[in-house]
Design a protein around this motif. Structure first.
Motif, PDB file in Angstrom:
ATOM      1  N   ARG A  67       0.898  -1.144  -0.003  1.00 60.32           N
ATOM      2  CA  ARG A  67       0.022   0.096   0.108  1.00 60.32           C
ATOM      3  C   ARG A  67       0.609   1.190   0.051  1.00 60.32           C
ATOM      4  N   GLY A  68       0.446   2.251  -0.772  1.00 60.76           N
ATOM      5  CA  GLY A  68       1.383   3.460  -0.962  1.00 60.76           C
ATOM      6  C   GLY A  68       2.753   3.387  -1.527  1.00 60.76           C
ATOM      7  N   ASN A  69       2.961   2.234  -2.218  1.00 59.64           N
ATOM      8  CA  ASN A  69       4.451   2.089  -2.704  1.00 59.64           C
ATOM      9  C   ASN A  69       4.380   3.168  -3.950  1.00 59.64           C
ATOM     10  N   ASP A 128      17.566   4.685   1.100  1.00 57.11           N
ATOM     11  CA  ASP A 128      16.011   4.777   1.365  1.00 57.11           C
ATOM     12  C   ASP A 128      15.772   4.672   2.746  1.00 57.11           C
ATOM     13  N   GLN A 129      15.576   5.710   3.491  1.00 55.50           N
ATOM     14  CA  GLN A 129      15.216   5.202   4.794  1.00 55.50           C
ATOM     15  C   GLN A 129      14.040   4.930   5.368  1.00 55.50           C
ATOM     16  N   MET A 130      12.974   5.094   4.591  1.00 55.59           N
ATOM     17  CA  MET A 130      11.759   4.424   4.676  1.00 55.59           C
ATOM     18  C   MET A 130      11.340   3.608   3.496  1.00 55.59           C
ATOM     19  N   SER A 178       8.435  -1.667   0.700  1.00 48.19           N
ATOM     20  CA  SER A 178       8.744  -2.872  -0.069  1.00 48.19           C
ATOM     21  C   SER A 178       9.717  -2.928  -0.756  1.00 48.19           C
ATOM     22  N   GLY A 179      10.834  -1.856  -0.661  1.00 46.89           N
ATOM     23  CA  GLY A 179      12.117  -1.916  -1.334  1.00 46.89           C
ATOM     24  C   GLY A 179      12.135  -1.583  -2.706  1.00 46.89           C
ATOM     25  N   THR A 180      10.977  -0.944  -3.329  1.00 46.04           N
ATOM     26  CA  THR A 180      11.256  -0.377  -4.787  1.00 46.04           C
ATOM     27  C   THR A 180      12.454   0.067  -4.943  1.00 46.04           C
ATOM     28  N   THR A 181      13.052   1.271  -4.220  1.00 43.62           N
ATOM     29  CA  THR A 181      14.211   2.201  -4.474  1.00 43.62           C
ATOM     30  C   THR A 181      15.352   1.018  -4.553  1.00 43.62           C
ATOM     31  N   ILE A 222      16.224   1.095   5.078  1.00 40.30           N
ATOM     32  CA  ILE A 222      15.764   0.866   6.207  1.00 40.30           C
ATOM     33  C   ILE A 222      14.227   1.096   6.198  1.00 40.30           C
ATOM     34  N   ASP A 223      13.463   0.271   7.349  1.00 43.91           N
ATOM     35  CA  ASP A 223      12.217   0.479   7.631  1.00 43.91           C
ATOM     36  C   ASP A 223      12.084   0.216   9.000  1.00 43.91           C
ATOM     37  N   ILE A 224      10.883   0.909   9.625  1.00 47.99           N
ATOM     38  CA  ILE A 224      10.734   0.969  11.153  1.00 47.99           C
ATOM     39  C   ILE A 224       9.853  -0.668  11.458  1.00 47.99           C
ATOM     40  N   ASN A 225       9.302  -1.002  10.258  1.00 50.50           N
ATOM     41  CA  ASN A 225       8.640  -2.077  10.254  1.00 50.50           C
ATOM     42  C   ASN A 225       9.394  -3.352  10.016  1.00 50.50           C
ATOM     43  N   LEU A 226       9.640  -4.254  10.751  1.00 49.78           N
ATOM     44  CA  LEU A 226      10.478  -5.483  10.523  1.00 49.78           C
ATOM     45  C   LEU A 226       9.933  -6.280   9.322  1.00 49.78           C
ATOM     46  N   HIS A 233      10.355   8.136   0.344  1.00 55.89           N
ATOM     47  CA  HIS A 233       9.010   8.444   0.255  1.00 55.89           C
ATOM     48  C   HIS A 233       8.221   8.094   1.606  1.00 55.89           C
ATOM     49  N   PRO A 234       8.405   9.225   2.420  1.00 51.21           N
ATOM     50  CA  PRO A 234       7.790   9.149   3.541  1.00 51.21           C
ATOM     51  C   PRO A 234       6.322   8.975   3.634  1.00 51.21           C
ATOM     52  N   PRO A 235       5.756   8.464   4.826  1.00 54.44           N
ATOM     53  CA  PRO A 235       4.234   8.494   4.905  1.00 54.44           C
ATOM     54  C   PRO A 235       3.833  10.143   4.826  1.00 54.44           C
ATOM     55  N   GLU A 290       5.337   2.425  17.809  1.00 55.20           N
ATOM     56  CA  GLU A 290       5.534   3.842  18.341  1.00 55.20           C
ATOM     57  C   GLU A 290       6.108   4.713  17.356  1.00 55.20           C
ATOM     58  N   SER A 291       7.194   4.127  16.910  1.00 56.02           N
ATOM     59  CA  SER A 291       8.010   5.198  16.149  1.00 56.02           C
ATOM     60  C   SER A 291       7.697   5.451  14.553  1.00 56.02           C
ATOM     61  N   ASP A 292       6.421   4.683  14.336  1.00 54.90           N
ATOM     62  CA  ASP A 292       5.902   4.875  12.969  1.00 54.90           C
ATOM     63  C   ASP A 292       5.438   6.161  12.568  1.00 54.90           C
ATOM     64  N   LEU A 293       5.970   7.129  11.698  1.00 56.75           N
ATOM     65  CA  LEU A 293       5.564   8.473  11.252  1.00 56.75           C
ATOM     66  C   LEU A 293       3.853   8.416  10.884  1.00 56.75           C
TER      67      LEU A 293
HETATM   68  C1  LIG Z   1       5.086   5.340   1.826  1.00 54.98           C
HETATM   69  S1  LIG Z   1       5.945   3.976   2.416  1.00 54.98           S
HETATM   70  C2  LIG Z   1       7.272   3.750   1.486  1.00 54.98           C
HETATM   71  C3  LIG Z   1       7.059   2.915   0.135  1.00 54.98           C
HETATM   72  C4  LIG Z   1       8.163   2.596  -0.577  1.00 54.98           C
HETATM   73  N1  LIG Z   1       8.596   3.819  -1.525  1.00 54.98           N
HETATM   74  C5  LIG Z   1       7.833   1.540  -1.625  1.00 54.98           C
HETATM   75  O1  LIG Z   1       7.700   1.583  -2.874  1.00 54.98           O
HETATM   76  O2  LIG Z   1       7.339   0.459  -1.242  1.00 54.98           O
HETATM   77  C6  LIG Z   1       6.437   4.808   3.926  1.00 54.98           C
HETATM   78  C7  LIG Z   1       7.399   3.762   4.753  1.00 54.98           C
HETATM   79  O3  LIG Z   1       7.887   4.427   5.877  1.00 54.98           O
HETATM   80  C8  LIG Z   1       8.152   3.567   6.996  1.00 54.98           C
HETATM   81  N2  LIG Z   1       8.127   4.337   8.198  1.00 54.98           N
HETATM   82  C9  LIG Z   1       7.196   4.846   8.880  1.00 54.98           C
HETATM   83  N3  LIG Z   1       8.025   5.565  10.014  1.00 54.98           N
HETATM   84  C10 LIG Z   1       9.278   5.294   9.851  1.00 54.98           C
HETATM   85  C11 LIG Z   1      10.286   5.665  10.621  1.00 54.98           C
HETATM   86  N4  LIG Z   1      10.285   6.424  11.729  1.00 54.98           N
HETATM   87  N5  LIG Z   1      11.542   4.978  10.305  1.00 54.98           N
HETATM   88  C12 LIG Z   1      11.510   4.278   9.119  1.00 54.98           C
HETATM   89  N6  LIG Z   1      10.509   3.773   8.211  1.00 54.98           N
HETATM   90  C13 LIG Z   1       9.430   4.413   8.847  1.00 54.98           C
HETATM   91  C14 LIG Z   1       6.615   2.872   6.976  1.00 54.98           C
HETATM   92  O4  LIG Z   1       6.842   1.590   7.592  1.00 54.98           O
HETATM   93  C15 LIG Z   1       6.343   2.439   5.367  1.00 54.98           C
HETATM   94  O5  LIG Z   1       7.026   1.232   4.824  1.00 54.98           O
END
Ligand SMILES: C[S@@+](CC[C@H](N)C(=O)[O-])C[C@H]1O[C@@H](n2cnc3c(N)ncnc32)[C@H](O)[C@@H]1O
Length: 306
Positions: free
Chosen positions: A68-70, A92-94, A97-100, A114-118, A169-171, A185-188
């Motif tokens: 969702r939202g990739n 790509d620190q967010m 699904s790893g598209t970048t 990197i992603d906050i969600n394992l 691509h942040p939320p 908790e740390s999910d933006l």
């Molecule tokens: C819009 S999605 C990125 C989608 C990605 N560009 C793709 O093509 O799949 C935003 C991502 O930011 C992650 N996220 C949210 N807060 C974060 C944080 N504090 N640090 C790292 N990742 C975070 C979410 O888990 C989510 O996977």
């Protein structure tokens, strides 16, 4: 930041054939694949203007488009081709699904994701579980690809001035929640706007720290609407990155497709506002030095201090 390696992924898929991100199940393929379709169609021409539109989002290599939202793989592909050389380091620190990272791997750039969600990190590793067919791409060399479970606000395993391109691509605040069922908790995407904005200030500060002087930090961001009025999240993000010391190089408008639910609502009712159908890709540059910053003062926050 904790590094998640191939062996961690192989252990994970022994007990998981899918993960749930927000409310959506994402299948893990679990097989290593050799791919021959490593790029878009042969007649694809990289973007040349500041308006980008990808109605066909792109399904080459292992891109599935079901996170969702990739973002469309055309976006990181264009940014990587424009701003890096082979063997440069992309971050790509967010990464979702790893598209970048898939694009970096295809284009032979080293990358850190990197992603906050394992579970998102596991989806990324699943998409990265490929190699390019050497009989079709005979000059292909595998780059270094590293994935971490961690927080974009604290990139403690990345050195100062070490990255050539940030493409992330942040939320868009809490418009789509990436951790609805399991609270992270740390999910933006789970934060109220004020907290999200202060989190994004830390993201900008860390982006500035890890980027090499003169290099590019690109961000895809969209706006929102509440109580029938516009919330200019993109303006807030622009201000945050300028305040962190970046210079604005481009403001690219990306036309938004695949807004099925919204379009249906739109047809069903007559509202007194326009459907938001664009996002911004801000391309910032870290200045080389003070002289560089001053030279470009009308593209920085300095003009306000004049
Ligand atoms: C819009 S999605 C990125 C989608 C990605 N560009 C793709 O093509 O799949 C935003 C991502 O930011 C992650 N996220 C949210 N807060 C974060 C944080 N504090 N640090 C790292 N990742 C975070 C979410 O888990 C989510 O996977």
């Amino acid at each position: 930041m904790r590094e998640i390696k191939q062996e961690d992924y192989l252990e994970f898929i022994k007990n998981h054939s899918e993960v749930v991100i927000g409310n959506s199940a994402v299948k893990l393929e679990g097989n290593f694949v050799i791919i021959s379709n490593c790029s878009p169609s042969e007649n694809y021409i990289p973007e040349r203007t500041s308006v980008w539109s990808f109605p066909d989002r792109g399904k080459w290599a292992t891109h599935r488009g079901n996170y969702r939202g990739n973002w469309s793989p055309y976006i990181p592909r264009n940014l990587i081709l424009k701003y890096t050389e082979k063997n440069d380091w992309v971050l790509d620190q967010m990464m979702g699904s790893g598209t970048t990272l898939v694009e970096a791997k295809l284009l032979q750039r080293n990358a850190i994701g990197i992603d906050i969600n394992l579970e998102a990190v596991m989806v990324s590793r699943d998409r990265l579980n490929f190699s390019c067919d050497s009989s079709v791409h005979n000059d292909y060399r595998e780059p270094i690809i590293k994935t971490y479970w961690g927080d974009a606000r604290n990139l403690d395993k990345i050195d100062n001035n070490s990255i050539d391109l940030i493409a992330t691509h942040p939320p868009y605040a809490n418009i789509i929640s990436y951790s609805r069922k399991k609270k992270i908790e740390s999910d933006l995407s789970s934060m109220p706007l004020k907290k999200y904005i202060s989190g994004m200030k830390e993201v900008a500060r860390e982006s500035y720290r890890v980027l090499k002087p003169g290099k590019i930090c690109s961000i895809l961001i969209g706006d929102a609407r509440k109580h029938k009025h516009y919330i200019p999240i993109s303006n807030m993000i622009m201000e945050i990155f300028l305040n962190s010391g970046f210079i604005l190089k481009e403001d690219i408008i990306k036309i938004q497709w695949n807004m099925k639910a919204t379009r249906e609502n739109w047809r069903a009712k007559q509202y007194d506002f326009f459907l938001i159908a664009h996002e911004h890709i801000f391309v910032f540059r870290k200045p080389e030095n003070e002289k560089d910053l001053k030279k470009h003062r009308f593209s920085t926050k300095l003009w306000k201090d004049d």
